[in-house]
Scaffold this motif. Structure first.
Motif, PDB file in Angstrom:
ATOM      1  N   GLY A 385      24.860 -35.446  79.433  1.00  0.00           N
ATOM      2  CA  GLY A 385      25.745 -35.127  78.321  1.00  0.00           C
ATOM      3  C   GLY A 385      26.127 -36.348  77.507  1.00  0.00           C
ATOM      4  N   ALA A 386      26.249 -37.493  78.182  1.00  0.00           N
ATOM      5  CA  ALA A 386      26.640 -38.721  77.495  1.00  0.00           C
ATOM      6  C   ALA A 386      25.460 -39.481  76.906  1.00  0.00           C
ATOM      7  CB  ALA A 386      27.392 -39.634  78.459  1.00  0.00           C
ATOM      8  N   THR A 387      24.236 -39.053  77.243  1.00  0.00           N
ATOM      9  CA  THR A 387      23.050 -39.745  76.719  1.00  0.00           C
ATOM     10  C   THR A 387      22.140 -38.764  75.970  1.00  0.00           C
ATOM     11  OG1 THR A 387      21.969 -39.452  78.889  1.00  0.00           O
ATOM     12  CG2 THR A 387      23.105 -41.538  78.486  1.00  0.00           C
ATOM     13  N   GLY A 388      21.414 -37.941  76.695  1.00  0.00           N
ATOM     14  CA  GLY A 388      20.439 -37.057  76.060  1.00  0.00           C
ATOM     15  C   GLY A 388      21.048 -36.048  75.115  1.00  0.00           C
ATOM     16  N   LEU A 389      22.107 -35.355  75.523  1.00  0.00           N
ATOM     17  CA  LEU A 389      22.704 -34.320  74.675  1.00  0.00           C
ATOM     18  C   LEU A 389      23.259 -34.912  73.387  1.00  0.00           C
ATOM     19  CD1 LEU A 389      23.603 -31.327  74.427  1.00  0.00           C
ATOM     20  CD2 LEU A 389      25.753 -32.005  75.518  1.00  0.00           C
ATOM     21  N   LYS A 390      23.985 -36.010  73.509  1.00  0.00           N
ATOM     22  CA  LYS A 390      24.587 -36.643  72.333  1.00  0.00           C
ATOM     23  C   LYS A 390      23.522 -37.129  71.360  1.00  0.00           C
ATOM     24  CE  LYS A 390      26.742 -40.617  72.964  1.00  0.00           C
ATOM     25  NZ  LYS A 390      27.817 -41.582  73.301  1.00  0.00           N
ATOM     26  N   HIS A 391      22.463 -37.723  71.870  1.00  0.00           N
ATOM     27  CA  HIS A 391      21.419 -38.233  70.998  1.00  0.00           C
ATOM     28  C   HIS A 391      20.574 -37.109  70.405  1.00  0.00           C
ATOM     29  CE1 HIS A 391      21.838 -42.130  73.511  1.00  0.00           C
ATOM     30  NE2 HIS A 391      22.587 -42.191  72.426  1.00  0.00           N
ATOM     31  N   MET A 392      20.428 -36.030  71.140  1.00  0.00           N
ATOM     32  CA  MET A 392      19.642 -34.905  70.644  1.00  0.00           C
ATOM     33  C   MET A 392      20.287 -34.268  69.414  1.00  0.00           C
ATOM     34  SD  MET A 392      18.353 -31.517  72.718  1.00  0.00           S
ATOM     35  CE  MET A 392      20.000 -30.947  73.085  1.00  0.00           C
ATOM     36  N   PHE A 393      21.624 -34.103  69.437  1.00  0.00           N
ATOM     37  CA  PHE A 393      22.324 -33.471  68.324  1.00  0.00           C
ATOM     38  C   PHE A 393      22.841 -34.472  67.291  1.00  0.00           C
ATOM     39  CE2 PHE A 393      22.475 -30.078  71.464  1.00  0.00           C
ATOM     40  CZ  PHE A 393      22.196 -28.966  70.681  1.00  0.00           C
ATOM     41  N   GLY A 394      22.893 -35.738  67.643  1.00  0.00           N
ATOM     42  CA  GLY A 394      23.211 -36.758  66.662  1.00  0.00           C
ATOM     43  C   GLY A 394      24.675 -36.919  66.301  1.00  0.00           C
ATOM     44  N   TYR A 395      25.615 -36.412  67.105  1.00  0.00           N
ATOM     45  CA  TYR A 395      27.033 -36.611  66.796  1.00  0.00           C
ATOM     46  C   TYR A 395      27.518 -37.906  67.446  1.00  0.00           C
ATOM     47  CZ  TYR A 395      27.537 -34.461  71.442  1.00  0.00           C
ATOM     48  OH  TYR A 395      27.427 -34.155  72.783  1.00  0.00           O
TER      49      TYR A 395
END
Length: 490
Positions: A385-395
């Protein structure tokens, strides 16, 4: 919204999560129940020999009967339990320590040096602001009877909360029958304080201080108070202890009320504010280490204190909190080590917080085996959540409020429905043959997520139109400490 490619770290964390889930599935299939058999009853004690009758004492004037002890059936003019009261006074102090200084130092170490003052100032100011709001209106709206959706106003300005201190009697809140209502109010106040303080991790380094105060104040009344009443209020429609609840959601200490709630509001803040102009590495990992350590210690008041008594449930909540936290910290460290080549202080501290978050809703309902599973899952999914998810959605979630608190809170809430043991908390989960509890947990998550997102977004947009949310580019470049507060860390 533009979707980005998965990062290598994100893919590795997701793969670890899937492998872990498969392992847990195989493990559960081979172990039908984690409940322990109750211990055998102790043999009856040998009766003591009869004592020699003493000479009769002189007659004395009849004494006034002592007031009855406060319990679930006696809620007026009764005497609080001194042991429970002592434990809850301690728990209140521990939870307050989580925000000041715990969260302030944890967040302060992760921002850049030019914004440390604003970050710690935010935690302190939120503590002061929410204390006043909670005493004036939020306590009554959240923890007094009213309707399934919001409480009444019979405790506005804390009217009617007085006890007869001279005689040692009081009228406790039915939600905490063995302790004075003042103690219960202060304990719940610390939860109301730390929840909006967590949101600040999402918009760190770019929101106006004045806008922050308006947002937190309105959010505490319009979002936190209603959701706390839904899940914990005596007639809340999501309260598992309410026989008339529409959906019986298990949330022992705040996975839904605190962490999902704060994480979703943080995400809305990120989306409305936009990205920072520039970013940098954590300013001081030692501050983050100290802050995380204070959070860990304070969390025993958070989780074990939510038993509202000094009894067996508090003991189990303490035990599973320690186990889940350590497991999650190790899980995050190993995933980070495998994907980035080095374990970091900020990483293992973030993993510990992820474990604390995930075990929070489950702490009064699961046992040690469930705590191990929840901790391992939290370390993996929150890293993603702190790496892949954040970078995937760009927020730009500056300090991973959504990635740790919302993602960890959701994971913990779902797994509570899986690992809940009736012997520990009175409700069975999936492993004891009650899949419906998982459905209840999902419904609770969705309801809170949607309401929080909509109302938080409205509050942010209104403040942006009236006074503006974001500092100017020049202030952001120079740093919020000097430009907003006239101070700087040397």
């Amino acid at each position: 919204m533009t979707f980005k490619k998965f990062s290598r770290a994100g893919l590795m964390a997701l793969a670890c999560g899937l492998l872990f889930a498969a392992f847990i599935g195989v493990f559960l299939a081979s172990a039908p129940s984690f409940a322990q058999n109750p211990p055998a009853a102790a043999p009856a004690a040998t009766p003591a020999p009869a004592a020699t009758p003493a000479a009769p004492a002189p007659a004395a004037a009849p004494a006034e009967p002592a007031p009855p002890a406060c319990d679930a059936k006696t809620l007026e003019k009764c005497t609080p339990n001194s042991g429970d009261t002592a434990w809850m006074l301690t728990s209140m102090a521990l939870v307050l320590m989580m925000t000041i200084p715990g969260l302030g130092l944890f967040y302060g170490g992760m921002v850049r040096k030019k914004n440390v003052g604003d970050t710690v100032m935010t935690s302190f100011a939120v503590t002061c602001l929410v204390t006043v709001i909670f005493a004036v209106v939020s306590y009554s709206l959240a923890f007094r009877a009213g309707s399934p959706f919001i409480g009444g106003l019979d405790r506005a300005f804390l009217q009617g909360i007085m006890s007869d201190i001279a005689k040692g009697i009081g009228n406790p809140n039915p939600l905490a029958p063995t302790i004075p209502e003042t103690v219960y109010m202060c304990f719940q106040m610390t939860f109301a304080i730390i929840t909006p303080a967590l949101i600040a991790g999402a918009f760190a380094e770019r929101m106006k201080f004045s806008a922050m105060l308006w947002f937190i104040g309105l959010w505490a009344i319009l979002v936190y108070a209603p959701i706390a009443h839904w899940v914990w209020g005596p007639d809340g429609f999501l309260n598992s202890a309410n026989a008339d609840a529409y959906v019986k959601v298990l949330d022992f200490a705040g996975g839904t009320v605190v962490h999902i709630n704060a994480g979703v509001a943080g995400l809305m803040s990120c989306l409305v504010l936009g990205k920072r102009k520039d970013t940098g590495p954590a300013h001081n990992m030692v501050l983050t280490f100290i802050g995380a350590s204070l959070l860990w210690v304070g969390w025993f008041g958070f989780n074990a204190g939510s038993a509202v008594s000094a009894g067996m449930q508090a003991g189990m909540a303490m035990t599973v909190t320690q186990i889940a936290t350590a497991t999650a910290a190790l899980a995050w460290m190993f995933v980070e080590w495998g994907t980035r080549g080095k374990p970091t202080v900020v990483g293992i501290c973030s993993g510990a917080v992820a474990g604390l978050v995930a075990i929070t809703p489950a702490s009064g309902f699961v046992g040690p085996a469930g705590a191990l599973a929840i901790g391992a899952a939290a370390g993996v999914v929150c890293y993603w959540g702190a790496t892949g998810l954040k970078h995937m959605f760009g927020y730009d979630d500056a300090l991973d409020c959504f990635g740790v608190h919302a993602v960890g809170g959701i994971a913990g809430a779902l797994l509570t429905g899986v690992f809940a043991i009736s012997e520990y908390g009175g409700t069975s989960g999936l492993i004891e043959g009650n899949p419906g509890q998982v459905i209840n947990q999902i419904e609770g998550i969705v309801i809170v997520f949607v309401y929080d997102a909509i109302v938080s977004l409205i509050i942010l947009k209104v403040i942006d139109v009236v006074i503006g949310l974001r500092v100017s580019d020049e202030i952001e470049r120079e740093g919020l400490d000097l430009t907003l507060h006239g101070e700087a860390v040397q």
